[in-house]
Design an enzyme around this catalytic site. Sequence first.
Site, mmCIF file in Angstrom:
data_model
loop_
_atom_site.group_PDB
_atom_site.id
_atom_site.type_symbol
_atom_site.label_atom_id
_atom_site.label_comp_id
_atom_site.label_asym_id
_atom_site.label_seq_id
_atom_site.Cartn_x
_atom_site.Cartn_y
_atom_site.Cartn_z
ATOM 1 C CD GLU A 439 9.419 -43.033 -39.806
ATOM 2 O OE1 GLU A 439 10.345 -43.206 -38.996
ATOM 3 O OE2 GLU A 439 8.737 -41.995 -39.851
HETATM 4 C C1 LIG Z 1 12.348 -51.908 -33.001
HETATM 5 C C2 LIG Z 1 11.556 -50.650 -32.950
HETATM 6 C C3 LIG Z 1 12.181 -49.438 -33.217
HETATM 7 C C4 LIG Z 1 11.464 -48.240 -33.122
HETATM 8 N N1 LIG Z 1 12.115 -47.045 -33.285
HETATM 9 C C5 LIG Z 1 11.470 -45.892 -32.942
HETATM 10 C C6 LIG Z 1 12.174 -44.657 -32.861
HETATM 11 O O1 LIG Z 1 13.382 -44.580 -33.131
HETATM 12 N N2 LIG Z 1 11.506 -43.540 -32.457
HETATM 13 C C7 LIG Z 1 10.181 -43.579 -32.143
HETATM 14 O O2 LIG Z 1 9.627 -42.543 -31.780
HETATM 15 N N3 LIG Z 1 9.472 -44.742 -32.224
HETATM 16 C C8 LIG Z 1 10.085 -45.887 -32.604
HETATM 17 N N4 LIG Z 1 9.399 -47.082 -32.662
HETATM 18 C C9 LIG Z 1 7.977 -47.069 -32.381
HETATM 19 C C10 LIG Z 1 7.126 -47.404 -33.598
HETATM 20 O O3 LIG Z 1 7.123 -46.337 -34.497
HETATM 21 C C11 LIG Z 1 5.727 -47.794 -33.068
HETATM 22 O O4 LIG Z 1 5.853 -49.074 -32.496
HETATM 23 C C12 LIG Z 1 4.691 -47.787 -34.165
HETATM 24 O O5 LIG Z 1 4.423 -46.476 -34.574
HETATM 25 C C13 LIG Z 1 3.369 -48.418 -33.712
HETATM 26 O O6 LIG Z 1 2.942 -47.940 -32.456
HETATM 27 P P1 LIG Z 1 2.558 -48.990 -31.308
HETATM 28 O O7 LIG Z 1 3.670 -49.946 -31.174
HETATM 29 O O8 LIG Z 1 2.123 -48.250 -30.119
HETATM 30 O O9 LIG Z 1 1.326 -49.789 -31.912
HETATM 31 P P2 LIG Z 1 -0.202 -49.347 -31.828
HETATM 32 O O10 LIG Z 1 -0.351 -47.923 -32.229
HETATM 33 O O11 LIG Z 1 -0.762 -49.765 -30.523
HETATM 34 O O12 LIG Z 1 -0.832 -50.245 -32.992
HETATM 35 C C14 LIG Z 1 -1.192 -51.616 -32.815
HETATM 36 C C15 LIG Z 1 -1.961 -52.078 -34.060
HETATM 37 O O13 LIG Z 1 -3.176 -51.286 -34.191
HETATM 38 C C16 LIG Z 1 -3.203 -50.642 -35.448
HETATM 39 N N5 LIG Z 1 -3.773 -49.313 -35.295
HETATM 40 C C17 LIG Z 1 -3.518 -48.405 -34.316
HETATM 41 N N6 LIG Z 1 -4.211 -47.273 -34.531
HETATM 42 C C18 LIG Z 1 -4.905 -47.457 -35.671
HETATM 43 C C19 LIG Z 1 -5.806 -46.660 -36.438
HETATM 44 N N7 LIG Z 1 -6.102 -45.408 -36.077
HETATM 45 N N8 LIG Z 1 -6.313 -47.176 -37.565
HETATM 46 C C20 LIG Z 1 -6.005 -48.432 -37.962
HETATM 47 N N9 LIG Z 1 -5.157 -49.233 -37.287
HETATM 48 C C21 LIG Z 1 -4.621 -48.760 -36.156
HETATM 49 C C22 LIG Z 1 -1.753 -50.581 -35.926
HETATM 50 O O14 LIG Z 1 -1.674 -50.520 -37.342
HETATM 51 C C23 LIG Z 1 -1.192 -51.879 -35.362
HETATM 52 O O15 LIG Z 1 -1.470 -52.943 -36.229
HETATM 53 C C24 LIG Z 1 10.081 -48.286 -32.807
HETATM 54 C C25 LIG Z 1 9.454 -49.511 -32.567
HETATM 55 C C26 LIG Z 1 10.179 -50.667 -32.609
HETATM 56 C C27 LIG Z 1 9.477 -51.962 -32.276
#
Ligand SMILES: Cc1cc2nc3c(=O)[nH]c(=O)nc-3n(C[C@H](O)[C@H](O)[C@H](O)COP(=O)(O)OP(=O)(O)OC[C@H]3O[C@@H](n4cnc5c(N)ncnc54)[C@H](O)[C@@H]3O)c2cc1C
Length: 580
Positions: A439
């Site tokens: 989220e």
């Molecule tokens: C168990 C689980 C349930 C989930 N449920 C849903 C769901 O129901 N629906 C859905 O759509 N998604 C869902 N998600 C996805 C979740 O919302 C994403 O994992 C989350 O938004 C982070 O995206 P990412 O994993 O690609 O990490 P990334 O975006 O790759 O981020 C990796 C790291 O880099 C940092 N970062 C990235 N961009 C920036 C920036 N611009 N500035 C500063 N820091 C940055 C982040 O804070 C993080 O620490 C779920 C994930 C999990 C693991």
Amino acid sequence: MTPFTPPTADQLLAIRINAGIDELAQTERFQHAEPDLVEAIVAGVGQFAAGEFAPLNRKGDLEGAKLENGVVRLPEGFEAAYHAYVEQGWNAIASPAAHGGQGLPFTLACNVLENLGAANMAFTLLPMLSVGAIEALEHHGSKDQQAMYLPNLVSGKWSGTMNLTEPAAGSDVGALRSTAEPIEDGEHAGKYRITGQKIYITWGEHDLAENIIHLVLARLPGAPEGSRGISLFVVPKYHVNADGSLGPKNDLRCVSLEHKLGINASPTCVMSYGDNGECIGELVGAPNKGLAAMFTMMNNARINVGNQGAQIAERATQQALAYARDRVQSARAGSPDKTPVAIIEHPDVRRMILRMKALTEGVRALLYYCAGQVDRGNLGDEAARTRAEILVPLLKAWGTDVGVEVSGLGIQIHGGMGFVEETGAAQHWRDSRIAPIYEGTNGIQAADLVTRKLGLEGGEALVTLFETIAREAAEEFALSALARDCANVALWMRDDASLDDRLAGSVPFCTMAAVCVAGWQLMKQAAAVKAGAAPELAATKPVTVRFFLDRIVPEAAGLKAGAVAGADLLYALPAEALVG
Ligand SMILES: Cc1cc2nc3c(=O)[nH]c(=O)nc-3n(C[C@H](O)[C@H](O)[C@H](O)COP(=O)(O)OP(=O)(O)OC[C@H]3O[C@@H](n4cnc5c(N)ncnc54)[C@H](O)[C@@H]3O)c2cc1C
């Protein structure tokens, strides 16, 4: 794992003092939220959660959700508990009466989730995600879409999901690639063919509800690049006939389930839409405005995730307290009596226990303060709406960080028994760890605070909050000093700091701000208890609040150095040199 005892008295105090439920009940819209009903709901859902959801928490962790021939199955007991939840009407608390809901304040829906989630966090994600789908359709769906989907989503007969994330689109939702092609002729004319893969979709597939209503973000042909070219679609697992009965299955499937650190009973699905080119969806709202539509419900979804911090912290604290009273180790230091005592008698264990309690109560106070502001915003109070917008990143980020810290302390109190799985203390920590990630990661929340939220009313909305706290907390030296520090950091960020400097200090500032608001709300609780509210808490509340104000608030003040340090040092080394 110890049983769950709902913290009814503390919840009721927070609902009265921090959310101001009595004032809400004086409005026409929320006139039914009278004290008797509020007490019945809070006590009732607490009992339900303890009796039906909590006993499945360990089982869900051990057995997990399983994908069998395209269908996700949950351990025995989940289906019956979900049906009981639906039958008792808990899903419909805050949904509009026009669609079969009870139309009660959002504050009370938060309480339903707080109790259910403390009992079983993984299971509670099912109703929690449905709330997101309900809100998206309620605010952006057409009349026909609302009539077709909302009654069954509101009752819980059907569940909902939110599909944003794709392999290359996580925090950067604008990078998503799923597509939606308009259908010109035939049975589905006016609808869209959806194609793409979504990952991490919570409760994306299961057999507890009769139908699953997926809210999916995708791109129309020729849509602008990035977040300006995203549209929102409603995509049911089973087509719905005009008479409301279920039709054939839509062309979508769960490809696999993720193997995760925690929340094992929450199926986290890789979803494939349109393998056979026949996944049919309907546009929700205007073309290319999908992200804006999602943002409508994201605020509340973020509050619900912040709520998970309070949930898991409560559960971990109860578990640690039970262990600390039973486990006997060493005599009390300095005591002439050399008989070993329960570890709860040792000063450092006391410190951990009080810290757990104070942090948990602090997040709860912030949660209900925020929920009350949302309710006032829904009644048309613009200042409350703005206040809620500011509080959301504080609650989501700090609340979930507290969940991890408190459940980590819970393991520490168990000693070696915390690290082995059989006590259940480890499960709370494993379950808690997702909340700072999904989220919008906590880093993204903090960035939101120092950009969009700092920009509200030219920064005055944020500064006014801290000035109010400094004034009202004049007799609480540490809290008023922290509030002045927060105001000064906000002014520096607004007037003098570069964007890089602001972002570099965003996380420490977000924590400072959250602790400041939580301390202020706890101060109000303590005053109310002193004046006779909640006699059950007369002994404990002054102590936990004192602990928060005297020990946690000064720690937060120490974060100021990091909040205003700027970005230069972070970029003193190029990325290659950091990698080494
Ligand atoms: C168990 C689980 C349930 C989930 N449920 C849903 C769901 O129901 N629906 C859905 O759509 N998604 C869902 N998600 C996805 C979740 O919302 C994403 O994992 C989350 O938004 C982070 O995206 P990412 O994993 O690609 O990490 P990334 O975006 O790759 O981020 C990796 C790291 O880099 C940092 N970062 C990235 N961009 C920036 C920036 N611009 N500035 C500063 N820091 C940055 C982040 O804070 C993080 O620490 C779920 C994930 C999990 C693991």
